[in-house]
Structure formats: C-alpha cells, structure tokens
Design a protein around this motif. Structure first.
Motif, PDB file in Angstrom:
ATOM      1  N   LEU A   4     -48.829 -27.620  -7.097  1.00  0.00           N
ATOM      2  CA  LEU A   4     -48.708 -26.477  -6.193  1.00  0.00           C
ATOM      3  C   LEU A   4     -48.505 -26.941  -4.756  1.00  0.00           C
ATOM      4  O   LEU A   4     -47.663 -26.399  -4.038  1.00  0.00           O
ATOM      5  CB  LEU A   4     -49.963 -25.603  -6.302  1.00  0.00           C
ATOM      6  N   LYS A   5     -49.247 -27.950  -4.329  1.00  0.00           N
ATOM      7  CA  LYS A   5     -49.071 -28.488  -2.985  1.00  0.00           C
ATOM      8  C   LYS A   5     -47.675 -29.071  -2.802  1.00  0.00           C
ATOM      9  O   LYS A   5     -47.064 -28.947  -1.736  1.00  0.00           O
ATOM     10  CB  LYS A   5     -50.118 -29.569  -2.709  1.00  0.00           C
ATOM     11  N   LEU A   6     -47.163 -29.693  -3.838  1.00  0.00           N
ATOM     12  CA  LEU A   6     -45.840 -30.294  -3.769  1.00  0.00           C
ATOM     13  C   LEU A   6     -44.746 -29.235  -3.676  1.00  0.00           C
ATOM     14  O   LEU A   6     -43.788 -29.389  -2.910  1.00  0.00           O
ATOM     15  CB  LEU A   6     -45.632 -31.163  -5.008  1.00  0.00           C
ATOM     16  N   VAL A   7     -44.880 -28.144  -4.423  1.00  0.00           N
ATOM     17  CA  VAL A   7     -43.900 -27.064  -4.366  1.00  0.00           C
ATOM     18  C   VAL A   7     -43.949 -26.377  -3.002  1.00  0.00           C
ATOM     19  O   VAL A   7     -42.901 -26.048  -2.419  1.00  0.00           O
ATOM     20  CB  VAL A   7     -44.146 -26.060  -5.523  1.00  0.00           C
ATOM     21  N   TYR A   8     -45.158 -26.163  -2.466  1.00  0.00           N
ATOM     22  CA  TYR A   8     -45.297 -25.608  -1.119  1.00  0.00           C
ATOM     23  C   TYR A   8     -44.592 -26.490  -0.093  1.00  0.00           C
ATOM     24  O   TYR A   8     -43.884 -26.016   0.790  1.00  0.00           O
ATOM     25  CB  TYR A   8     -46.773 -25.515  -0.720  1.00  0.00           C
ATOM     26  N   SER A   9     -44.799 -27.795  -0.199  1.00  0.00           N
ATOM     27  CA  SER A   9     -44.209 -28.732   0.742  1.00  0.00           C
ATOM     28  C   SER A   9     -42.693 -28.732   0.650  1.00  0.00           C
ATOM     29  O   SER A   9     -41.994 -28.767   1.675  1.00  0.00           O
ATOM     30  CB  SER A   9     -44.758 -30.131   0.484  1.00  0.00           C
ATOM     31  N   ALA A  10     -42.168 -28.689  -0.564  1.00  0.00           N
ATOM     32  CA  ALA A  10     -40.717 -28.678  -0.740  1.00  0.00           C
ATOM     33  C   ALA A  10     -40.096 -27.412  -0.167  1.00  0.00           C
ATOM     34  O   ALA A  10     -39.043 -27.456   0.483  1.00  0.00           O
ATOM     35  CB  ALA A  10     -40.374 -28.814  -2.219  1.00  0.00           C
ATOM     36  N   ALA A  11     -40.748 -26.268  -0.373  1.00  0.00           N
ATOM     37  CA  ALA A  11     -40.221 -25.015   0.160  1.00  0.00           C
ATOM     38  C   ALA A  11     -40.311 -24.984   1.686  1.00  0.00           C
ATOM     39  O   ALA A  11     -39.407 -24.465   2.354  1.00  0.00           O
ATOM     40  CB  ALA A  11     -40.983 -23.834  -0.437  1.00  0.00           C
ATOM     41  N   ALA A  12     -41.389 -25.526   2.247  1.00  0.00           N
ATOM     42  CA  ALA A  12     -41.513 -25.573   3.700  1.00  0.00           C
ATOM     43  C   ALA A  12     -40.448 -26.479   4.303  1.00  0.00           C
ATOM     44  O   ALA A  12     -39.874 -26.159   5.356  1.00  0.00           O
ATOM     45  CB  ALA A  12     -42.904 -26.063   4.082  1.00  0.00           C
ATOM     46  N   ASN A  13     -40.160 -27.601   3.645  1.00  0.00           N
ATOM     47  CA  ASN A  13     -39.098 -28.481   4.125  1.00  0.00           C
ATOM     48  C   ASN A  13     -37.736 -27.812   4.026  1.00  0.00           C
ATOM     49  O   ASN A  13     -36.886 -27.988   4.902  1.00  0.00           O
ATOM     50  CB  ASN A  13     -39.088 -29.788   3.335  1.00  0.00           C
ATOM     51  N   ALA A  14     -37.516 -27.060   2.966  1.00  0.00           N
ATOM     52  CA  ALA A  14     -36.232 -26.375   2.798  1.00  0.00           C
ATOM     53  C   ALA A  14     -36.023 -25.320   3.868  1.00  0.00           C
ATOM     54  O   ALA A  14     -34.920 -25.182   4.405  1.00  0.00           O
ATOM     55  CB  ALA A  14     -36.160 -25.748   1.413  1.00  0.00           C
ATOM     56  N   SER A  15     -37.068 -24.583   4.204  1.00  0.00           N
ATOM     57  CA  SER A  15     -36.910 -23.527   5.204  1.00  0.00           C
ATOM     58  C   SER A  15     -36.873 -24.086   6.623  1.00  0.00           C
ATOM     59  O   SER A  15     -36.119 -23.600   7.465  1.00  0.00           O
ATOM     60  CB  SER A  15     -38.035 -22.496   5.070  1.00  0.00           C
ATOM     61  N   HIS A  16     -37.657 -25.120   6.895  1.00  0.00           N
ATOM     62  CA  HIS A  16     -37.728 -25.652   8.259  1.00  0.00           C
ATOM     63  C   HIS A  16     -36.570 -26.590   8.573  1.00  0.00           C
ATOM     64  O   HIS A  16     -35.919 -26.464   9.607  1.00  0.00           O
ATOM     65  CB  HIS A  16     -39.055 -26.385   8.464  1.00  0.00           C
ATOM     66  N   ASN A  17     -36.299 -27.538   7.673  1.00  0.00           N
ATOM     67  CA  ASN A  17     -35.287 -28.552   7.968  1.00  0.00           C
ATOM     68  C   ASN A  17     -33.868 -28.092   7.680  1.00  0.00           C
ATOM     69  O   ASN A  17     -32.940 -28.487   8.380  1.00  0.00           O
ATOM     70  CB  ASN A  17     -35.570 -29.828   7.160  1.00  0.00           C
ATOM     71  N   MET A  18     -33.692 -27.269   6.647  1.00  0.00           N
ATOM     72  CA  MET A  18     -32.343 -26.873   6.259  1.00  0.00           C
ATOM     73  C   MET A  18     -32.038 -25.407   6.494  1.00  0.00           C
ATOM     74  O   MET A  18     -30.914 -24.975   6.288  1.00  0.00           O
ATOM     75  CB  MET A  18     -32.131 -27.198   4.781  1.00  0.00           C
ATOM     76  N   GLY A  19     -33.041 -24.631   6.865  1.00  0.00           N
ATOM     77  CA  GLY A  19     -32.822 -23.220   7.147  1.00  0.00           C
ATOM     78  C   GLY A  19     -32.576 -22.373   5.913  1.00  0.00           C
ATOM     79  O   GLY A  19     -31.951 -21.322   6.002  1.00  0.00           O
ATOM     80  N   LEU A  20     -33.066 -22.797   4.755  1.00  0.00           N
ATOM     81  CA  LEU A  20     -32.878 -22.030   3.531  1.00  0.00           C
ATOM     82  C   LEU A  20     -33.959 -20.967   3.398  1.00  0.00           C
ATOM     83  O   LEU A  20     -35.064 -21.110   3.911  1.00  0.00           O
ATOM     84  CB  LEU A  20     -32.924 -22.961   2.312  1.00  0.00           C
ATOM     85  N   ASN A  21     -33.636 -19.899   2.690  1.00  0.00           N
ATOM     86  CA  ASN A  21     -34.584 -18.813   2.457  1.00  0.00           C
ATOM     87  C   ASN A  21     -35.442 -19.167   1.245  1.00  0.00           C
ATOM     88  O   ASN A  21     -34.928 -19.568   0.206  1.00  0.00           O
ATOM     89  CB  ASN A  21     -33.832 -17.506   2.213  1.00  0.00           C
ATOM     90  N   GLU A  22     -36.756 -19.010   1.376  1.00  0.00           N
ATOM     91  CA  GLU A  22     -37.666 -19.366   0.284  1.00  0.00           C
ATOM     92  C   GLU A  22     -37.507 -18.458  -0.924  1.00  0.00           C
ATOM     93  O   GLU A  22     -37.786 -18.862  -2.047  1.00  0.00           O
ATOM     94  CB  GLU A  22     -39.114 -19.338   0.773  1.00  0.00           C
ATOM     95  N   ALA A  23     -37.042 -17.234  -0.718  1.00  0.00           N
ATOM     96  CA  ALA A  23     -36.881 -16.304  -1.833  1.00  0.00           C
ATOM     97  C   ALA A  23     -35.710 -16.695  -2.737  1.00  0.00           C
ATOM     98  O   ALA A  23     -35.669 -16.301  -3.907  1.00  0.00           O
ATOM     99  CB  ALA A  23     -36.675 -14.892  -1.311  1.00  0.00           C
TER     100      ALA A  23
END
Length: 122
Positions: A58-77
């Motif tokens: 769960l921590k790893l999935v949270y981290s991956a989604a946070a990196n996707a939204s912050h670094n690449m500007g992707l939508n978490e949904a």
C-alpha cells in the motif's frame, strides 16, 4: 529502500522497494489480487486485506501515484497497475544461541517488490 525509475515513458511510473522483510510467497498472494486493477480499487482492496504484506505494498502504490501526479502531472484517477511483481531478495542469516553451547541458524527472507503504474487515458 525505494527506488524511483521513471525513465521509460511519460505515461508510466515504476517504483521498486528492495529488502522488505517478508516471504516472497506471502507478498505474491497480495500482489496477485491487485494486478491489472485501477488505482482507487487497489487502495480499497489493500486497506481491507487482513495480511501483513498489504501495508508495504500500500505504501508503495501511494508513493508511485504521488510520483506520477507530482513529477509527471498525471491524474491519479486515470492510473492502473500494469505490472506488479515480487522477486526474492537476499536471505539474512543469524545464529541463535541454544542449550549446551549449540546454535541454530535463523534465516530471514527478504523480497523486492516492483510496481508499474500506467495512465489508461493515453
């Protein structure tokens, strides 16, 4: 230790957690349930699972989604888990003292967890 290697493409985020003190088989039991699912569905599944292996995943999935939204500007949904795998790590060996001057070997297994999130809108 978490490594972020997101040099593949602009719609993919790869996260790797190494040396997690857990059996490979116990972690694979949880990973098999979330492979191919969306980000929100994965969070719901992992929060309700009774296994100890679900917390580091769960921590790893949270981290991956946070990196996707912050670094690449992707939508978490729009994210889904395209690849999730568990590989065996090193085995930490310790000696436990026993009666009459003997010792027993204790083997602690570790695993490496890799999760790749992709954007399904692109």
């Amino acid at each position: 230790m978490i490594k972020n290697t997101s040099k593949r493409s602009r719609t993919e985020v790869k996260v790797l957690a190494q040396h997690i003190y857990m059996s490979v088989f116990k972690a694979r039991r949880v990973i098999d349930q979330i492979r191919g699912r969306s980000y929100e569905e994965t969070l719901m599944i992992l929060e309700l699972m009774p296994y100890r292996a679900s917390y580091p995943i769960l921590k790893l999935v949270y981290s991956a989604a946070a990196n996707a939204s912050h670094n690449m500007g992707l939508n978490e949904a729009d994210l889904f888990i395209s690849k999730a795998e568990v590989n065996g790590g090193v085995i930490v060996k310790k000696l436990k003292p026993r009666a009459r001057g003997r010792s027993y070997a204790i083997k602690k297994t570790t695993c490496h967890i890799t999760i790749v999130l992709k954007d399904k809108s692109k």
